[in-house]
Design an enzyme around this catalytic site. Structure first.
Site, PDB file in Angstrom:
ATOM      1  N   HIS A  50       0.828  -1.213   0.000  1.00 48.32           N
ATOM      2  CA  HIS A  50       0.000   0.000   0.000  1.00 48.32           C
ATOM      3  C   HIS A  50       0.856   1.254   0.000  1.00 48.32           C
ATOM      4  O   HIS A  50       1.933   1.299   0.597  1.00 48.32           O
ATOM      5  CB  HIS A  50      -1.018   0.006   1.150  1.00 48.32           C
ATOM      6  CG  HIS A  50      -0.448   0.020   2.538  1.00 48.32           C
ATOM      7  ND1 HIS A  50      -0.142   1.179   3.194  1.00 48.32           N
ATOM      8  CD2 HIS A  50      -0.139  -0.979   3.391  1.00 48.32           C
ATOM      9  CE1 HIS A  50       0.319   0.891   4.403  1.00 48.32           C
ATOM     10  NE2 HIS A  50       0.340  -0.425   4.546  1.00 48.32           N
ATOM     11  N   ASP A  61      -0.105   4.437   1.008  1.00 45.29           N
ATOM     12  CA  ASP A  61      -0.312   5.448   2.056  1.00 45.29           C
ATOM     13  C   ASP A  61       0.425   5.061   3.330  1.00 45.29           C
ATOM     14  O   ASP A  61       0.773   3.902   3.549  1.00 45.29           O
ATOM     15  CB  ASP A  61      -1.806   5.609   2.354  1.00 45.29           C
ATOM     16  CG  ASP A  61      -2.440   4.343   2.912  1.00 45.29           C
ATOM     17  OD1 ASP A  61      -2.158   3.254   2.372  1.00 45.29           O
ATOM     18  OD2 ASP A  61      -3.204   4.430   3.895  1.00 45.29           O
ATOM     19  N   ASP A  75       6.337   1.184   6.709  1.00 44.36           N
ATOM     20  CA  ASP A  75       5.008   0.610   6.500  1.00 44.36           C
ATOM     21  C   ASP A  75       4.272   1.523   5.531  1.00 44.36           C
ATOM     22  O   ASP A  75       3.714   2.530   5.947  1.00 44.36           O
ATOM     23  CB  ASP A  75       4.283   0.502   7.850  1.00 44.36           C
ATOM     24  CG  ASP A  75       2.868  -0.027   7.736  1.00 44.36           C
ATOM     25  OD1 ASP A  75       2.474  -0.417   6.635  1.00 44.36           O
ATOM     26  OD2 ASP A  75       2.165  -0.035   8.768  1.00 44.36           O
ATOM     27  N   GLU A 110      -4.939   2.116   2.676  1.00 37.90           N
ATOM     28  CA  GLU A 110      -5.023   0.854   3.430  1.00 37.90           C
ATOM     29  C   GLU A 110      -5.225   1.155   4.899  1.00 37.90           C
ATOM     30  O   GLU A 110      -5.979   0.490   5.597  1.00 37.90           O
ATOM     31  CB  GLU A 110      -3.747   0.039   3.210  1.00 37.90           C
ATOM     32  CG  GLU A 110      -3.789  -1.386   3.748  1.00 37.90           C
ATOM     33  CD  GLU A 110      -3.378  -1.515   5.210  1.00 37.90           C
ATOM     34  OE1 GLU A 110      -3.628  -2.576   5.810  1.00 37.90           O
ATOM     35  OE2 GLU A 110      -2.813  -0.545   5.789  1.00 37.90           O
ATOM     36  N   GLU A 111      -4.541   2.200   5.360  1.00 36.57           N
ATOM     37  CA  GLU A 111      -4.565   2.530   6.792  1.00 36.57           C
ATOM     38  C   GLU A 111      -5.922   3.056   7.248  1.00 36.57           C
ATOM     39  O   GLU A 111      -6.171   3.179   8.437  1.00 36.57           O
ATOM     40  CB  GLU A 111      -3.470   3.562   7.119  1.00 36.57           C
ATOM     41  CG  GLU A 111      -2.047   3.129   6.772  1.00 36.57           C
ATOM     42  CD  GLU A 111      -1.481   2.069   7.724  1.00 36.57           C
ATOM     43  OE1 GLU A 111      -2.235   1.575   8.587  1.00 36.57           O
ATOM     44  OE2 GLU A 111      -0.284   1.753   7.585  1.00 36.57           O
ATOM     45  N   ASP A 166       3.129  -6.642   3.697  1.00 37.66           N
ATOM     46  CA  ASP A 166       2.625  -5.634   4.626  1.00 37.66           C
ATOM     47  C   ASP A 166       2.490  -6.213   6.027  1.00 37.66           C
ATOM     48  O   ASP A 166       1.473  -6.065   6.687  1.00 37.66           O
ATOM     49  CB  ASP A 166       1.274  -5.103   4.125  1.00 37.66           C
ATOM     50  CG  ASP A 166       0.806  -3.907   4.930  1.00 37.66           C
ATOM     51  OD1 ASP A 166       1.640  -3.279   5.609  1.00 37.66           O
ATOM     52  OD2 ASP A 166      -0.402  -3.607   4.895  1.00 37.66           O
ATOM     53  N   HIS A 189       3.825   2.408  12.960  1.00 38.27           N
ATOM     54  CA  HIS A 189       2.824   3.325  13.536  1.00 38.27           C
ATOM     55  C   HIS A 189       3.361   4.046  14.766  1.00 38.27           C
ATOM     56  O   HIS A 189       2.583   4.536  15.579  1.00 38.27           O
ATOM     57  CB  HIS A 189       1.508   2.599  13.876  1.00 38.27           C
ATOM     58  CG  HIS A 189       0.805   2.046  12.658  1.00 38.27           C
ATOM     59  ND1 HIS A 189      -0.537   1.707  12.660  1.00 38.27           N
ATOM     60  CD2 HIS A 189       1.242   1.769  11.418  1.00 38.27           C
ATOM     61  CE1 HIS A 189      -0.868   1.242  11.461  1.00 38.27           C
ATOM     62  NE2 HIS A 189       0.199   1.275  10.693  1.00 38.27           N
TER      63      HIS A 189
HETATM   64 ZN   LIG Z   1       0.817  -1.433   6.348  1.00 37.50          ZN
END
Ligand SMILES: [Zn+2]
Length: 379
Positions: free
Chosen positions: A77, A79, A107, A140-141, A164, A345
């Protein structure tokens, strides 16, 4: 096949750093998408840009050079979680990390860099491969929004490798839960809290009863529940009329999940009606669970590719969703493998140089050794 000599580790790192320096919050992927269109075209892919109401997905297709091999989809992904604006990167001999208060965005940009480098290796060398379909999704997030809006019509792959998953390279996610989100709208009756509280019905009191009584946390090894947001009330001198509760339930076993959700919702109805409050529950399935067997030929293929690269495979079941959930739901057998990103994150996010490279080596091995393990049956 020995990929070590083919892989350009400097270019891989350069691509990764370039990607990290492009700010790409969810629904703000225009710039990174443009970069990736150029990259995929440079490496011989035909690129389709799929726009949907809120964003864009990319599909790159590279023709195989060996007949009879099954097509393989690779996905990551575009984003990242925020904050990423004004990112500062620290690089040393061992790792690449965020040097400031932002996330690094490994990520999922480490995965994107690994896919780009794999495409470059295929473009520059005569290594065997079938048709490759690269899918770069957006948002995706924000709940797999891009994958949900993907038009699968032009994809031929029946197997996908999604990159991912965090942790050391070698993790293979074999299963993920069904994820349900819900909203409870509790309606009481407003009244002046000082003059006539007897005439009111407190929606907050009803919510408190529901929150303290409904099953919560880890219900069993495969099922979890959480109330994540409450909001309501207008002033201290008003008996609150309305409260909204937002929660979620996740479970690998559909029957157990169903039981937990009915326990939560029945508890809520009982408590609300006991207080004469109204209750409206709306629920939504975000994605459905999947579970691949360790004996699955495609899983075995990925495991053996890892082993040939000297990477120890580790089969894991996760409590989180990923685009792999949507792909599996759509009939594409998708494993989600770790690309080496760590502490995602958070501002402590990093990736080891070794893992960035190993992830790419393993991916190339998966691509080039996918022979006729799963022949596509013509229809
Ligand atoms: Zn991810």
């Amino acid at each position: 096949m020995d990929m070590d000599g083919l892989l350009n580790t400097q270019r891989l790192l350069k691509t990764f750093i370039e990607l990290v320096n492009i700010n790409s919050p969810s629904f703000g992927e225009t710039e990174i998408a443009a970069y990736l269109v150029r990259a995929m075209e440079r490496y011989g892919c035909g690129v389709t840009v799929q726009e949907y109401d809120r964003g864009v997905n990319l599909i790159g297709r590279k023709k195989g050079n060996v007949r009879g091999r099954p097509p393989l989809m690779l996905s990551a992904h575009m984003d990242t979680i925020e904050p990423t604006a004004g990112i500062k990167i620290a690089i040393d001999d061992e790792m690449i990390r965020s040097a400031g208060d932002t996330v690094l965005g490994a990520d999922d940009k480490s995965a994107i860099a690994q896919i780009c480098e794999a495409l470059a290796v295929l473009a520059e060398n005569d290594v065997p491969h079938g048709d490759i379909e690269v899918v770069f999704t957006s948002a995706e997030e924000k709940g797999l929004v891009g994958a949900r809006n993907l038009d699968f019509g032009i994809l031929r792959s029946q197997h996908a490798i999604v990159l991912d998953s965090s942790g050391s390279v070698g993790n293979i996610v074999m299963g993920a839960p069904t994820h349900i989100t819900y909203e409870m709208r509790i309606t009481g009756r407003a009244a002046h809290a000082g003059i006539e509280p007897e005439k009111g019905i407190s929606a907050i009191r009803a919510a408190a009863g529901i929150i303290s009584s409904a099953p919560d946390g880890r219900i069993d090894p495969e099922t979890t529940a959480n109330i994540g947001i409450i909001s309501g009330g207008t002033a201290t001198n008003v008996v609150p009329r309305e409260v909204l509760i937002h929660g979620e339930i996740r479970g690998h076993d559909p029957r157990a999940l169903e039981q937990v959700s009915s326990r939560i919702f029945e508890t809520a109805r009982r408590i609300a009606s006991g207080l004469d409050a109204g209750l409206k529950i709306t629920e939504r399935q975000e994605y459905r669970s999947f579970r691949l067997e360790a004996s699955d030929p495609f899983v075995l293929h990925v495991i053996s590719a890892f082993k040939r690269c000297g990477i120890k495979p580790s089969l894991v079941v996760t409590g989180g969703g990923s685009d792999a959930s949507i792909f599996n739901e759509s009939g594409i057998r998708a494993v989600n493998i770790s690309n080496g990103m760590q502490k995602v994150h958070t501002s402590g996010e990093f990736i080891l140089r070794k893992d960035l490279i190993d992830g790419c080596r393993a991916l190339l091995e998966c691509i080039t050794s996918l022979d006729n393990i799963n022949p596509v049956i013509p229809v």
